[in-house]
Design a protein around this motif. Structure first.
Motif, PDB file in Angstrom:
ATOM      1  N   ALA A  36       0.840  -1.208   0.000  1.00 41.81           N
ATOM      2  CA  ALA A  36       0.000   0.000   0.000  1.00 41.81           C
ATOM      3  C   ALA A  36       0.871   1.252   0.000  1.00 41.81           C
ATOM      4  CB  ALA A  36      -0.919  -0.010   1.227  1.00 41.81           C
ATOM      5  N   ARG A  40       0.658   4.156  -2.960  1.00 42.94           N
ATOM      6  CA  ARG A  40       0.259   5.530  -2.631  1.00 42.94           C
ATOM      7  C   ARG A  40       1.394   6.508  -2.927  1.00 42.94           C
ATOM      8  NH1 ARG A  40      -0.694   8.448   2.857  1.00 42.94           N
ATOM      9  NH2 ARG A  40      -2.232  10.022   2.268  1.00 42.94           N
ATOM     10  N   SER A  74       2.434  10.179   6.285  1.00 48.71           N
ATOM     11  CA  SER A  74       2.207   8.750   6.560  1.00 48.71           C
ATOM     12  C   SER A  74       2.682   7.857   5.409  1.00 48.71           C
ATOM     13  CB  SER A  74       0.728   8.501   6.859  1.00 48.71           C
ATOM     14  OG  SER A  74      -0.072   9.032   5.822  1.00 48.71           O
ATOM     15  N   HIS A  76       5.056   5.492   3.434  1.00 43.40           N
ATOM     16  CA  HIS A  76       6.106   4.599   3.943  1.00 43.40           C
ATOM     17  C   HIS A  76       6.604   3.700   2.824  1.00 43.40           C
ATOM     18  CE1 HIS A  76       3.052   1.248   4.553  1.00 43.40           C
ATOM     19  NE2 HIS A  76       2.274   2.308   4.469  1.00 43.40           N
ATOM     20  N   ALA A 168      -7.542   1.719  -5.831  1.00 44.77           N
ATOM     21  CA  ALA A 168      -6.266   1.483  -5.140  1.00 44.77           C
ATOM     22  C   ALA A 168      -6.494   1.347  -3.641  1.00 44.77           C
ATOM     23  CB  ALA A 168      -5.296   2.627  -5.418  1.00 44.77           C
ATOM     24  N   HIS A 169      -7.601   1.889  -3.153  1.00 44.95           N
ATOM     25  CA  HIS A 169      -7.917   1.759  -1.723  1.00 44.95           C
ATOM     26  C   HIS A 169      -8.343   0.336  -1.354  1.00 44.95           C
ATOM     27  CE1 HIS A 169      -8.385   6.376  -0.898  1.00 44.95           C
ATOM     28  NE2 HIS A 169      -7.164   6.015  -1.242  1.00 44.95           N
ATOM     29  N   GLY A 172      -4.407  -1.158   2.002  1.00 45.93           N
ATOM     30  CA  GLY A 172      -3.979  -0.179   2.987  1.00 45.93           C
ATOM     31  C   GLY A 172      -5.010   0.293   3.982  1.00 45.93           C
ATOM     32  N   VAL A 173      -4.605   1.332   4.682  1.00 48.77           N
ATOM     33  CA  VAL A 173      -5.356   1.814   5.849  1.00 48.77           C
ATOM     34  C   VAL A 173      -5.476   3.331   5.824  1.00 48.77           C
ATOM     35  CG1 VAL A 173      -4.560  -0.096   7.312  1.00 48.77           C
ATOM     36  CG2 VAL A 173      -3.203   2.000   7.205  1.00 48.77           C
ATOM     37  N   ALA A 174      -6.398   3.840   6.651  1.00 47.64           N
ATOM     38  CA  ALA A 174      -6.506   5.288   6.858  1.00 47.64           C
ATOM     39  C   ALA A 174      -6.597   5.553   8.354  1.00 47.64           C
ATOM     40  CB  ALA A 174      -7.732   5.846   6.153  1.00 47.64           C
ATOM     41  N   GLN A 175      -6.007   6.674   8.759  1.00 48.99           N
ATOM     42  CA  GLN A 175      -6.072   7.059  10.167  1.00 48.99           C
ATOM     43  C   GLN A 175      -7.409   7.730  10.464  1.00 48.99           C
ATOM     44  OE1 GLN A 175      -2.203   9.166  11.319  1.00 48.99           O
ATOM     45  NE2 GLN A 175      -2.032   8.988   9.097  1.00 48.99           N
ATOM     46  N   PHE A 178      -8.778  11.205   9.419  1.00 51.39           N
ATOM     47  CA  PHE A 178      -9.222  11.514   8.059  1.00 51.39           C
ATOM     48  C   PHE A 178     -10.709  11.224   7.809  1.00 51.39           C
ATOM     49  CE2 PHE A 178      -4.590  10.948   7.247  1.00 51.39           C
ATOM     50  CZ  PHE A 178      -4.344  12.257   6.853  1.00 51.39           C
ATOM     51  N   SER A 242     -14.567  10.485   0.459  1.00 50.30           N
ATOM     52  CA  SER A 242     -14.226  10.376  -0.971  1.00 50.30           C
ATOM     53  C   SER A 242     -14.384   8.952  -1.518  1.00 50.30           C
ATOM     54  CB  SER A 242     -12.792  10.849  -1.193  1.00 50.30           C
ATOM     55  OG  SER A 242     -11.903  10.106  -0.371  1.00 50.30           O
TER      56      SER A 242
HETATM   57  C1  HEM Z   1      -9.649   9.722  -5.077  1.00 50.03           C
HETATM   58  C2  HEM Z   1      -8.973  10.545  -4.305  1.00 50.03           C
HETATM   59  C3  HEM Z   1      -8.159  10.069  -3.152  1.00 50.03           C
HETATM   60  C4  HEM Z   1      -8.235  10.524  -1.867  1.00 50.03           C
HETATM   61  C5  HEM Z   1      -9.122  11.642  -1.350  1.00 50.03           C
HETATM   62  C6  HEM Z   1      -7.288   9.744  -1.091  1.00 50.03           C
HETATM   63  C7  HEM Z   1      -7.047   9.924   0.257  1.00 50.03           C
HETATM   64  C8  HEM Z   1      -6.386   9.019   1.046  1.00 50.03           C
HETATM   65  C9  HEM Z   1      -6.251   9.103   2.492  1.00 50.03           C
HETATM   66  C10 HEM Z   1      -6.773  10.234   3.358  1.00 50.03           C
HETATM   67  C11 HEM Z   1      -5.591   8.002   2.910  1.00 50.03           C
HETATM   68  C12 HEM Z   1      -5.216   7.632   4.335  1.00 50.03           C
HETATM   69  C13 HEM Z   1      -3.845   8.205   4.677  1.00 50.03           C
HETATM   70  C14 HEM Z   1      -3.464   8.051   6.119  1.00 50.03           C
HETATM   71  O1  HEM Z   1      -4.213   7.541   6.939  1.00 50.03           O
HETATM   72  O2  HEM Z   1      -2.363   8.483   6.470  1.00 50.03           O
HETATM   73  C15 HEM Z   1      -5.288   7.213   1.733  1.00 50.03           C
HETATM   74  C16 HEM Z   1      -4.631   6.003   1.747  1.00 50.03           C
HETATM   75  C17 HEM Z   1      -4.241   5.341   0.596  1.00 50.03           C
HETATM   76  N1  HEM Z   1      -4.362   5.802  -0.692  1.00 50.03           N
HETATM   77 FE1  HEM Z   1      -5.541   7.283  -1.301  1.00 50.03          FE
HETATM   78  N2  HEM Z   1      -6.685   8.843  -1.906  1.00 50.03           N
HETATM   79  C18 HEM Z   1      -7.171   9.005  -3.183  1.00 50.03           C
HETATM   80  C19 HEM Z   1      -6.767   8.333  -4.309  1.00 50.03           C
HETATM   81  C20 HEM Z   1      -5.769   7.386  -4.338  1.00 50.03           C
HETATM   82  C21 HEM Z   1      -5.139   6.870  -5.540  1.00 50.03           C
HETATM   83  C22 HEM Z   1      -5.440   7.345  -6.948  1.00 50.03           C
HETATM   84  C23 HEM Z   1      -4.224   5.947  -5.122  1.00 50.03           C
HETATM   85  C24 HEM Z   1      -3.261   5.124  -5.937  1.00 50.03           C
HETATM   86  C25 HEM Z   1      -3.360   4.930  -7.239  1.00 50.03           C
HETATM   87  C26 HEM Z   1      -4.319   5.868  -3.685  1.00 50.03           C
HETATM   88  C27 HEM Z   1      -3.639   4.979  -2.892  1.00 50.03           C
HETATM   89  C28 HEM Z   1      -3.787   4.875  -1.523  1.00 50.03           C
HETATM   90  C29 HEM Z   1      -3.294   3.748  -0.734  1.00 50.03           C
HETATM   91  C30 HEM Z   1      -2.652   2.487  -1.291  1.00 50.03           C
HETATM   92  C31 HEM Z   1      -3.581   4.060   0.602  1.00 50.03           C
HETATM   93  C32 HEM Z   1      -3.203   3.227   1.828  1.00 50.03           C
HETATM   94  C33 HEM Z   1      -1.843   3.679   2.299  1.00 50.03           C
HETATM   95  C34 HEM Z   1      -1.245   2.863   3.426  1.00 50.03           C
HETATM   96  O3  HEM Z   1      -1.873   1.961   3.963  1.00 50.03           O
HETATM   97  O4  HEM Z   1      -0.101   3.156   3.761  1.00 50.03           O
HETATM   98  N3  HEM Z   1      -5.227   6.787  -3.233  1.00 50.03           N
HETATM   99  N4  HEM Z   1      -5.761   7.855   0.625  1.00 50.03           N
END
Ligand code: HEM
Length: 298
Positions: A36, A40, A74, A76, A168-169, A172-175, A178, A242
């Motif tokens: 993840a 990201r 966040s 990594h 892509a979500h 992984g995780v979110a805090q 958010f 979102s």
């Molecule tokens: C559509 C708009 C998007 C928003 C508003 C958004 C927002 C976020 C937020 C707030 C988090 C949590 C971060 C945290 O807790 O520190 C997150 C996690 C993540 N996002 Fe997005 N994201 C978006 C699109 C994307 C896209 C396009 C990708 C990759 C192609 C992506 C990949 C990821 C991944 C893999 C995680 C998990 C990260 C982890 O576990 O370390 N996101 N995103």
């Protein structure tokens, strides 16, 4: 126009692809959450000034880099990119860019987690700019579908592609910080977001009572790349505003349903849209450099 090619390193550094893959797979065997992290990181690299490795640069005494912005704190997996770079530099010095290494690493992370395998064009040069203020182009989790479509539209993505990318979500995780605005009792006045499944909302509230930085899985299989994210959205189980908006909004609901029904379709579309993401504003020739240390401009 970008003239990247899949076989860009075939003559200048034939083992580049396999070396990145080996290092990513080895790292993921000891920390599966890094898949993840790498995916990201690639998105946050590409969406800020293009895919030029600018997210990898460390801040210095006179420059606060993208890396230190709130949405990037966040991120990594940087040490995985460093390791790949070091190994590749020993064999092909000054040839393979950090931006390409990150693009390949994200691709390998998706495959490792059970997602689609795809080829990525290469030939990106590394950028020489990384400024915290540029990260304002990253989407905040409060955006609704219309705003997401507008924002991603500025980079040439269609409404359908926004849904595909958001898939892509599946990793992984979110805090809690958010999405706690969607829960009762975390901000002074608010009620539960009505688009949240009530049982899911209760679960989130209970988990988030441990604090703002508590992590919650974005779907119920955070380390496997599958279509469960879309099934969760159909059940009111999207964690971020979102995320859930993609199913509540008529503009994007159909696409969510299609992917919830067909993982193959999601995988096919994702392979294409992630390659497109990887081509955003890439630098070629003199527009950039091949950084020797991914954390520092040469
Ligand atoms: C559509 C708009 C998007 C928003 C508003 C958004 C927002 C976020 C937020 C707030 C988090 C949590 C971060 C945290 O807790 O520190 C997150 C996690 C993540 N996002 Fe997005 N994201 C978006 C699109 C994307 C896209 C396009 C990708 C990759 C192609 C992506 C990949 C990821 C991944 C893999 C995680 C998990 C990260 C982890 O576990 O370390 N996101 N995103």
């Amino acid at each position: 126009m970008a003239s990247l090619t899949v076989d860009y390193y075939t003559s200048t550094c034939p083992p580049a692809e396999i070396m990145v893959k080996n290092i990513v797979y080895q790292a993921l065997r000891s920390d599966s959450t890094a898949s993840a992290g790498l995916l990201r990181m690639h998105f946050h690299d590409c969406f800020v000034e293009g895919c030029d490795g600018s997210v990898l640069i460390d801040s210095t005494a006179d420059n606060t880099a993208e890396k230190d912005s709130p949405p990037n704190q966040s991120l990594h997996g940087f040490e995985i990119i460093d390791q790949a770079k070091q190994v590749i530099e020993r064999i092909c010095p000054g040839v393979v860019s950090c931006a390409d290494i990150l693009t390949m690493a994200a691709r390998d992370a998706v495959a490792w987690a059970g997602g689609p395998s795809y080829d990525v064009p290469k030939g990106r040069k590394d950028g020489r700019r990384s400024k915290i203020e540029d990260t304002s182009s990253l989407p905040p989790p409060s955006l609704n579908s219309t705003k997401l479509i507008e924002l991603f539209g500025q980079s040439g993505f269609t409404a359908q592609e926004v849904v595909t990318l958001a898939g892509a979500h599946t990793l992984g995780v979110a805090q809690c910080k958010f999405f706690k605005n969607r829960l009762r009792g975390f901000d002074s006045t608010n009620d539960v977001d009505p688009t949240l499944n009530p049982n899911f909302a209760n679960m989130l509230s209970s988990v988030c009572s441990s604090g703002d930085s508590t992590n919650v899985s974005l779907d119920w299989t955070s380390d496997s790349f599958d279509n469960r994210y879309f099934i969760a959205l159909q059940m009111g189980g999207g964690v971020l505003t979102s995320d859930q908006t993609l199913f509540t909004s008529p503009e994007t609901k159909e696409v969510v349903s299609t992917y919830a029904m067909s993982q193959d379709k999601f995988f096919f579309d994702f392979s294409q849209v992630i390659v497109k993401l990887g081509m955003l504003n890439v630098k070629e020739g003199d527009e950039g450099e091949v950084r020797l240390d991914c954390r520092k401009i040469n």
